[in-house]
Design a protein around this motif. Structure first.
Motif: not given
Lengths: 263, 583, 323
Positions: B14, B469, B514, B525-526, B530, B535, B562, B565, B567
């Protein structure tokens, strides 16, 4: 002119509403908030003041409720009301809509407002009519569900959506107007206004202070008794059609609609 | 910007796609507005959680005995700025709390009274730790590892505790400004002068709507940053004042929790170590565990259970989803035996700082201090942070009061006091417990265990962390274990968000920073991570390469994951977000 | 002793459906109580024909009052006088704006009990018991009256039933209106505004969700709505995506609707949407995913491709309506 705004503290929309089995009344122990519809009423009062068509000397917020209802008054004041009145008395607990309307009317008599504004409904009462009850006691003309107001000629030109379309009605002051949420977009209070709210005058009144007869309010004075509660009838499971032959499926749908006189 | 870095063998970190944000530029305001426009307070506390309110509670106790200093703090001696509708609305924790700091804060309150007030749910009399080798079996771990010993501690709800503390603070004279976000730190001449509150009434594109109300500068003689795990202003302050220099980076964990009404009471506090449902293999990088805490509601007599799944956010399998892992965990017979026949009454999610002692930044800067989770004061080995929140809030209050009383400007005494208190001692003891697990449970377990058993004597020195990240993500198969929600025992994300009372204006601006055009693996991943389903990848997006990310920011419950990772969560309009009651 | 006075709203020479339902219900209850139901009509130059029509729905007499139309307070004056003079025990209204306003004002005037949003009325021990949903329709509250009772039905809750009787006798009543009742004056009544049907008022709604696939998919929804004479609604997801305007949004943060027929096309039925439409009388769902949650609460669910089904359904509806 003087505008009185009737406000109410209601359970927050996020709180799951339920009946408290021990009292048979709504469980009000969770988070509470100023009734969202009332913020539109306060905003309407502010817009009349700022509009300049008529001079507004005072906007007073009035509520009937337990001790915690002062928060609703603080919020109303932070949104622009000049002062507030809190009608609070154990004798009022359990009042139905007619008893509540009577009690509020008695408080308003002591204020002699030219215009009474309120939100058209509350999230918990679901009665949509308290304005009409209050108006009859005050002997003032009244309209509910108003979505547009223009102050003019000693009264207010109102618009609302009724059974047959939009009605335009001229209402003379003094009057009681319930507003719908479509009427305006309420402002956000500034931090200064929020912090200054607690300093504005707040009068607390008991039923004796405003000529409310104890036998006309509370459970004693309410003419409607909530005898019981039960769950609504369980919804029957629905029919499912898997579409293979679309023509056939559509025929089945039409037959289903026809059976229910929907077509 | 995109492509290139991190795309080897389909893996991408990320960190290669950093969010479009410049904290120092955007979240620091240089100088105050003109005097007639600003609001002046004595002490401004950003965050109405347990730590911020403990600070307020203690300050007001001290000021009640010190009218002179109280006078000097002006009309508003203590103001608490809280973005939720009420304090506690955005707070979530397990939680089994060590009682001493709360007892020290409110000495006149008995534990019985805690329960009557509705924020405490019983003293721990029995505890158990289980390892879960697979989806059917559970094995008791004996003896109970020291970090999971909880006898004498109290099961509490931080949402309820914060509400109680708010009430006391208001009664003692604090101004609690709820529905108010603090969006900027005001700095001038290298000193924190206060904070600026957020605007209200902006539209989707950030434009001013008809009822737009700008925020206000709040000038304070002392500012306390108690923002919780993702510390919006804390992040900016750390950069501005170089508070993280010589420290390990902070790392985070994500917890998803439910509270259940249960037919028969649970008799013990339970923690599970896994590995099921996580992967043992180091390749997956999954470290996590669960809790089950009994709660007895003194007011209604109801038996409740708090259940949660916590996973370290340095995992590498993009399909790791704490929410779904919790649903999967509930299917284990151990849990079914406890929850079946019951009813879910609450859900929530929140990130927590897991770096421990070496990741804690410098806690004081000119004009301000850091307390609670914002300061990273969480013992992630024992899953304990609440008592550190209260302790740090209380010590900060004492140092600030002492300084203000003497007309001094340095709050350094706070940091010294904290280091010497139970917080400093406990965090020091577990300072190297979790870092070894970065190599996986198998490789790192023994050293981690040794650190616990020797109370921190082994390993010596300082073990490092690498950032969450910077892990390279791949699409693995953790998702294959997730159950399909049945809406009665297992639940999907959307209906879970619904019961948090999440209320966000439809036309509110997007508060999540983001990148929207990213490699698929990163987007996945996101999407999985979440817990609120913010997302999404459009159905027609390509299976490989770059995809467009959809951000349903109105679902956001502000857990903060977020930010760890790739954002950056920024505060939405005050009043938005969930309204946790018993989390 | 005549028991029930029921109000009937008219406009342009006809009574509205809601009122006829109330009249039917009042007559049914009066029969069960062993007493009579009387209608009351207030208006300007109400014809004998119009007033006596109410007899076909079971009232034995209709009181006619000359007075302003479309406003509640003159009707409160009229009904209060008729009730005082004739001793009715109950007043009944169909729901709808005026019904609510008059019923509430009358409760204040007569110091009587009033219940609104009533869905069921029963006779128990020679008295009327009213039931109404509360707390967002999650529970039913059963109400008794201590003496005189006012019942305001939920919109269209009462079934219209012609009894086979002929016209009723019409009795004119002169009412002296209170000074304040005439201080609201109708300037313009019943103005239709453009083609937008307010979705909250539509009897039939065709709602589109992400399953429509693309913004153009809404054409299918519009065609079907047109065939029914109804309106188009949308889920939050598609409104957010810009496929349809916010004014049509239904759900937790959009509008709440309860039409007679709700057709959900390409909508999964997540709870955020469900809360906005779950009280629709009849829910028909079309979705290609057999596991979509909407099938758990729809009355008729069709698992299939809406691109195939909607156009054919539209044609079939047009044909059926044309016949």
């Amino acid at each position: 002119m003087k505008i009185a705004v009737l406000v109410k503290e209601v359970p927050d929309a996020a709180v799951v509403k339920r009946i408290d089995p021990s009292t048979g009344r709504m469980d009000r122990s969770g988070e509470k908030n100023l009734n969202p519809y009332d913020t539109h009423a306060i905003e309407a009062a502010m817009q009349i003041r700022e509009g300049g068509a008529v001079e507004v000397d005072e906007i007073v917020a009035v509520t009937m409720g337990p001790t915690s209802a002062v928060r609703a008054l603080h919020k109303a004041v932070s949104l622009g009301a000049d002062r507030s009145v809190h009608l609070s008395d154990d004798a009022l607990a359990g009042s139905d809509v007619a008893a509540t309307g009577y009690a509020l009317a008695q408080v308003l008599q002591t204020e002699s407002p030219d215009l009474v504004l309120l939100g058209q409904q509350s999230d918990d009462g679901e009665c949509y009519t308290i304005g009409a009850v209050v108006a009859d006691h005050l002997q003032m003309p009244s309209l509910t569900q108003v979505i547009k107001m223009d102050v003019q000629d000693g009264g207010v030109l109102c618009e609302r959506q009724a059974e047959y379309g939009y009605d335009t009605v001229q209402v003379e002051f003094p009057a009681v107007i319930s507003v719908g949420d479509a009427i305006n977009e309420p402002r956000y209070p500034s931090l200064k206004a929020i912090m200054g709210a607690k300093k504005k005058p707040l009068d607390t009144k008991a039923i004796g202070d405003v000529d409310i007869a104890a036998d006309r309010v509370g459970e004693v004075g309410s003419k409607v008794v909530a005898a019981a509660f039960h769950a609504p009838p369980a919804k029957q499971g629905g029919t499912i059609i898997e579409d293979e032959d679309t023509n056939e499926t559509v025929e089945k749908i039409i037959a289903w609609l026809d059976e229910r006189k929907l077509i | 910007m995109s492509g290139g870095h991190g795309s080897q063998n389909g893996r991408v970190a990320p960190a290669a796609f950093p969010p479009p944000v410049d904290p120092q530029k955007e979240f620091i305001k240089r100088g105050l507005d003109p005097e007639d426009e600003i609001i002046e307070v004595g002490v401004a506390i950003v965050g109405g959680g347990t730590a911020g309110l403990a600070c307020a509670n203690r300050l007001l106790q001290l000021l009640a005995e010190d009218p002179e200093t109280l006078e000097r703090l002006g009309e508003v001696p203590v103001a608490v700025i809280e973005k939720a509708k009420t304090c506690g609305g955005h707070n979530l924790s397990g939680a089994v709390m060590r009682p001493e700091p709360l007892e020290a804060l409110f000495p006149e309150l008995s534990r019985e009274q805690w329960r009557e007030e509705g924020f405490a749910f019983g003293e721990v009399t029995k505890e158990a730790v289980y390892a879960l080798p697979n989806r059917k079996r559970h094995v008791k771990v004996l003896p109970v590892p020291p970090n999971f010993k909880n006898h004498g501690n109290e099961v509490i709800s931080v949402s309820a505790l914060a509400r109680y503390q708010q009430r006391l603070a208001e009664e003692a004279g604090a101004y609690i400004l709820t529905e108010t976000a603090a969006t900027q730190l005001i700095v001038e001449d290298d000193r924190v002068l206060g904070v600026r509150s957020g605007d209200k009434g902006r539209g989707k594109e950030g434009q001013e709507l008809g009822n737009f109300e700008p925020g206000s500068d709040i000038k304070a003689q002392a500012t306390v940053l108690a923002e919780g795990c993702w510390g919006h202003l804390t992040g900016a302050a750390i950069r501005e004042f170089d508070l993280a220099s010589n420290r390990e980076p902070q790392v985070w964990e994500l917890g998803v929790k439910e509270v259940w009404k249960v037919p028969k009471p649970l008799d013990r506090v339970i923690h599970t170590l896994g590995p099921w449902p996580l992967h043992l293999s180091a390749k997956y990088g999954q470290i996590g565990g669960t809790w089950l805490y009994p709660m007895k509601n003194a007011k209604t007599g109801e038996d409740l259970v708090s259940i949660g799944f916590v996973v370290d956010l340095d995992y590498r399998d993009a399909t790791t989803s704490a929410h779904d892992l919790l649903q999967q965990f509930k299917l284990h017979p151990l849990v079914k035996g406890i929850l079946e026949g019951g009813e879910r009454v609450s859900w929530g999610a929140k990130a927590l700082p897991g770096g421990g002692y070496w990741s804690v930044p410098k806690l004081t800067m000119p004009g301000a201090v850091l307390v609670g989770d914002s300061a990273g004061l969480v013992d992630a080995a024992a899953l304990k942070g609440v008592h550190h929140c209260i302790n740090s809030g209380r010590l900060a209050a004492e140092a600030i009061h002492a300084a203000l009383k003497r007309g001094e400007t340095s709050f350094d005494a706070y940091e010294e006091a904290l280091e010497e208190s139970v917080t400093g001692q406990e965090l020091y003891q577990v300072r190297n417990v979790r870092q070894p697990l970065q190599k996986g449970f198998v490789a790192g377990g023994p050293l981690s265990g040794a650190a616990i058993m020797t109370k921190g004597k082994i390993p010596p020195g300082r073990l490092s962390w690498h950032r969450d990240d910077e892990e390279e993500m791949f699409v693995g198969n953790t998702k294959d274990g997730y159950p399909k929600p049945d809406g009665k025992y297992t639940f999907d994300k959307l209906s879970s968000v619904f019961i948090t009372g999440n209320a966000t204006r439809d036309d509110a601006p997007n508060h999540i920073r983001i990148q929207k055009h990213v490699p698929r693996t990163l987007a996945e991943t996101w999407v999985w991570m979440c817990p609120a389903g913010v997302y999404e990848i459009p159905d027609d997006a390509p299976a490989e390469g770059l995809v467009d990310l959809t951000v349903n920011y109105t679902n956001c419950v502000q857990c903060g994951a977020i930010t760890a990772k790739g954002g950056r969560l920024t505060p939405p309009e005050g009043g938005d977000g969930p309204l946790y009651q018993i989390n | 002793m005549p028991g029930i006075l029921v109000y009937a709203l008219h406009y342009d020479g006809a009574f509205n459906k809601n009122s006829l339902g109330a009249v039917s219900e009042a007559s049914r209850l009066a029969a069960e109580l062993g007493t009579e139901a009387h209608g009351i009509v207030v208006g300007e130059g109400v014809s004998d024909d119009l007033a006596s029509q109410l007899g076909q729905y079971g009232v034995s007499k209709v009181f006619r009052v000359e007075g302003p139309e479309g406003l509640a307070q003159p009707v409160v004056d009229a009904m209060a006088k008729v009730i005082e003079d004739n001793g009715h025990d109950y007043a009944v209204f169909g729901g709808g704006l005026l019904g609510f306003e008059i019923g509430a004002g009358l409760a204040a005037r007569l110091n009587a009990g009033v219940t609104m949003e009533v869905t069921t009325v029963r006779v128990e021990d020679g008295k009327l018991t009213a039931e109404r949903p509360i707390l967002g329709d999650s529970m039913i509250s059963v109400k008794h009256y201590k003496d005189r009772g006012i019942i305001i039905g939920r919109l269209n809750a009462f079934e219209i039933k012609e009894t086979g009787a002929g016209g009723a006798a019409v009795e004119d009543v002169t009412v002296e209106f209170s000074p304040f009742s005439t201080r609201a004056k109708m300037i313009k009544r019943g103005e239709q505004r453009g083609a937008d049907v307010n979705i909250e008022d539509a009897d039939v709604l065709v709602a589109g969700g992400r399953g429509l696939g693309k913004p153009e998919g809404f054409q299918l929804a519009e065609d079907l709505a047109g065939a029914f004479g109804g309106a188009v609604a949308a889920t939050r997801a598609v409104v957010d995506a810009g496929w349809y305007p916010y004014a049509a949004q239904i759900g937790q943060t959009g509008k709440t609707v309860a039409p007679k027929l709700y057709v959900a096309a390409g909508i999964s039925g997540a709870i955020q949407h469900k809360v906005g439409m779950q009280n629709s009388e009849n829910i028909v769902a079309i979705n290609k995913d057999a596991n979509a949650p909407i099938f758990e609460f729809s009355d008729l669910g069709i698992v299939g491709d809406l691109n195939k089904i909607l156009p054919k359904l539209t044609e079939a509806v047009k044909a059926k309506k044309g016949s």
